[in-house]
Design a protein around this motif. Structure first.
Motif, short mmCIF file in Angstrom:
data_model
loop_
_atom_site.label_atom_id
_atom_site.label_comp_id
_atom_site.label_asym_id
_atom_site.label_seq_id
_atom_site.Cartn_x
_atom_site.Cartn_y
_atom_site.Cartn_z
N MET A 1 0.74 -1.28 -0.03
CA MET A 1 -0.29 -0.25 0.08
C MET A 1 0.78 1.44 0.55
O MET A 1 0.38 2.38 -1.00
N SER A 2 1.83 1.27 0.90
CA SER A 2 3.08 2.57 0.51
C SER A 2 3.01 2.52 -0.48
O SER A 2 3.85 3.60 -0.99
N THR A 3 3.62 1.77 -1.00
CA THR A 3 4.25 2.10 -2.52
C THR A 3 3.06 2.68 -3.42
O THR A 3 3.57 3.44 -4.57
N VAL A 4 1.77 2.15 -3.61
CA VAL A 4 1.09 2.53 -4.13
C VAL A 4 0.80 3.69 -3.91
O VAL A 4 0.79 4.70 -4.62
N ARG A 5 0.79 4.29 -2.27
CA ARG A 5 -0.10 6.00 -2.59
C ARG A 5 1.91 6.59 -2.86
O ARG A 5 1.36 7.62 -2.99
N ARG A 6 3.21 6.31 -2.61
CA ARG A 6 4.05 6.85 -3.29
C ARG A 6 3.85 7.10 -5.21
O ARG A 6 4.32 7.69 -5.46
N TRP A 7 3.26 5.98 -5.95
CA TRP A 7 2.70 6.06 -7.32
C TRP A 7 1.58 6.84 -7.71
O TRP A 7 2.41 7.69 -8.34
N ILE A 8 0.86 7.63 -6.25
CA ILE A 8 0.01 8.13 -6.57
C ILE A 8 0.29 9.80 -6.73
O ILE A 8 0.63 9.70 -5.34
N PRO A 9 -0.15 10.59 -7.43
CA PRO A 9 0.02 12.06 -6.93
C PRO A 9 -0.14 12.51 -6.08
O PRO A 9 -1.06 12.05 -6.33
N ALA A 41 -6.52 6.28 -19.93
CA ALA A 41 -5.40 6.96 -20.75
C ALA A 41 -4.59 8.67 -19.95
O ALA A 41 -3.86 8.53 -20.23
N TRP A 42 -5.66 9.46 -20.22
CA TRP A 42 -5.48 10.51 -19.09
C TRP A 42 -4.65 10.87 -17.75
O TRP A 42 -3.89 10.94 -17.75
N LEU A 43 -5.79 9.76 -16.48
CA LEU A 43 -5.22 10.04 -16.05
C LEU A 43 -3.12 9.06 -15.80
O LEU A 43 -2.74 9.56 -14.97
N LEU A 44 -3.43 8.29 -16.37
CA LEU A 44 -2.41 7.38 -16.44
C LEU A 44 -1.07 8.77 -16.32
O LEU A 44 -0.31 8.84 -15.63
N ALA A 45 -1.07 9.38 -17.57
CA ALA A 45 -0.58 9.86 -18.23
C ALA A 45 -0.47 11.13 -17.04
O ALA A 45 1.35 11.75 -17.04
N TYR A 46 -1.87 11.70 -17.11
CA TYR A 46 -1.22 13.00 -15.80
C TYR A 46 0.13 12.14 -14.65
O TYR A 46 1.15 13.06 -14.15
N CYS A 47 -0.50 10.89 -14.01
CA CYS A 47 0.42 10.80 -12.83
C CYS A 47 1.75 10.34 -14.00
O CYS A 47 3.32 10.28 -12.84
N ALA A 48 2.55 9.78 -14.93
CA ALA A 48 3.51 9.71 -15.51
C ALA A 48 4.43 11.58 -16.31
O ALA A 48 5.53 10.96 -15.45
N VAL A 49 3.64 11.96 -16.14
CA VAL A 49 4.04 12.96 -16.13
C VAL A 49 4.64 14.08 -14.71
O VAL A 49 6.07 14.80 -14.11
N PHE A 50 3.68 14.01 -13.75
CA PHE A 50 4.09 14.06 -12.19
C PHE A 50 4.68 13.78 -12.07
O PHE A 50 5.95 14.72 -11.59
N HIS A 51 5.81 12.45 -12.25
CA HIS A 51 6.83 11.54 -12.14
C HIS A 51 7.94 12.16 -12.64
O HIS A 51 8.99 12.47 -12.27
N LEU A 52 7.51 12.73 -13.89
CA LEU A 52 8.94 13.07 -14.83
C LEU A 52 8.96 14.63 -14.35
O LEU A 52 10.30 14.99 -14.17
N GLU A 53 7.90 15.12 -14.07
CA GLU A 53 8.71 16.61 -13.65
C GLU A 53 9.57 16.37 -12.04
O GLU A 53 10.11 17.91 -11.79
N ARG A 73 11.51 5.40 -12.29
CA ARG A 73 10.59 4.13 -12.06
C ARG A 73 9.11 4.10 -12.53
O ARG A 73 8.54 3.93 -13.19
N PRO A 74 8.70 4.98 -11.59
CA PRO A 74 7.20 5.14 -11.84
C PRO A 74 6.55 5.93 -13.22
O PRO A 74 5.81 6.34 -13.63
N ALA A 75 7.77 6.96 -13.51
CA ALA A 75 7.44 7.60 -14.52
C ALA A 75 7.46 6.81 -15.92
O ALA A 75 6.90 6.76 -16.83
N LEU A 76 8.06 5.90 -15.79
CA LEU A 76 8.75 4.62 -16.96
C LEU A 76 7.64 3.99 -17.08
O LEU A 76 6.70 3.87 -18.24
#
Length: 246
Positions: A1-9, A41-53, A73-76
């Motif tokens: 659960m802590s891992t999932v929390r870290r991946w969610i913006p 796809a829109w939500l996944l893109a937001y999460c990916a961009v968040f980690h990229l930033e 890793r989350p960004a990729l």
């Protein structure tokens, strides 16, 4: 659960901005199967961009290499998931490529601000609002609607969510700034007038937004309360958009 929390913006206020314009486009048009994977796809893109930033920002702002590395890793993975959903949609609906191309300059600006460790800047927040509100047009078009019929509700979304940027600052980071408070109130007064021009019924939710921008700053409300008020205002706007334009 802590891992999932870290991946969610952890930018909780962004979720309403991601969902409300999109759902408004769905409700105004005719819901179709295409809109569901497109939303994912829109939500996944937001999460990916968040980690990229965050990766871009922390590479320069942090002396700890691990701070930036934990976002790689989350960004990729999330970026790959976005492509997995997005590419089949692009093949089925090539016009989505135009929508993505129109959003790209705004993304570039957000990344540039992140690189300078200024992602909290007012201008950066306003830039992020534009493609989010543009998703109303994408969702509407995906449901067989015409872009022209979505321009007014998309503009209403833009007026509202642009106002949340300075308003939330008056409640949290700039709560002691009289200049921010005056600017926020002035903006909301103009937004109320503009919304009434778009449709007189829209004056109702925008009048409430004006009232909260004028009354709530300085009252020491806790962050969860501020967030709950914004969720309520966002849902009210969604209801009016669906009722007026649906």
């Amino acid at each position: 659960m802590s891992t999932v929390r870290r991946w969610i913006p952890n930018q909780h206020g962004a979720w309403a901005m991601l969902a409300v314009p999109y759902l408004a486009g769905v409700l105004i048009g005719s819901p179709t199967w295409l809109q569901l994977p497109l939303f994912l796809a829109w939500l996944l893109a937001y999460c990916a961009v968040f980690h990229l930033e965050q990766w871009v920002r922390l590479r320069r702002a942090s002396r700890n290499p691990r701070a930036a590395a934990r976002h790689r890793r989350p960004a990729l993975v999330l970026g790959s998931a976005t492509l997995a959903f997005g590419l089949p949609l692009l093949v089925a609906e090539p016009w989505l490529g135009i929508a993505a191309a129109l959003a790209a300059p705004f993304l570039a600006v957000n990344i540039a601000y992140a690189r300078r460790n200024r992602e909290r800047a007012l201008a950066n927040g306003l830039v992020a609002v534009v493609p989010a509100c543009g998703m109303l047009l994408v969702a509407l078009r995906a449901g067989g609607g015409q872009v022209a019929e979505g321009l007014a509700p998309a503009l209403a979304c833009l007026l509202y969510f642009a106002g949340t940027v300075p308003y939330v600052k008056t409640m949290i980071r700039e709560r002691n700034s009289e200049a921010y408070r005056r600017g926020s109130v002035a903006y909301h007064a103009l937004a109320l007038l503009a919304a009434a021009v778009l449709n007189p019924w829209l004056a109702v939710p925008f009048a409430l937004c004006f009232a909260r921008a004028a009354v709530l700053p300085g009252r020491g409300l806790r962050v969860p309360v501020v967030g709950a008020v914004e969720v309520g205002c966002s849902l009210l706007l969604l209801g009016f958009l669906a009722g007026v334009y649906g």
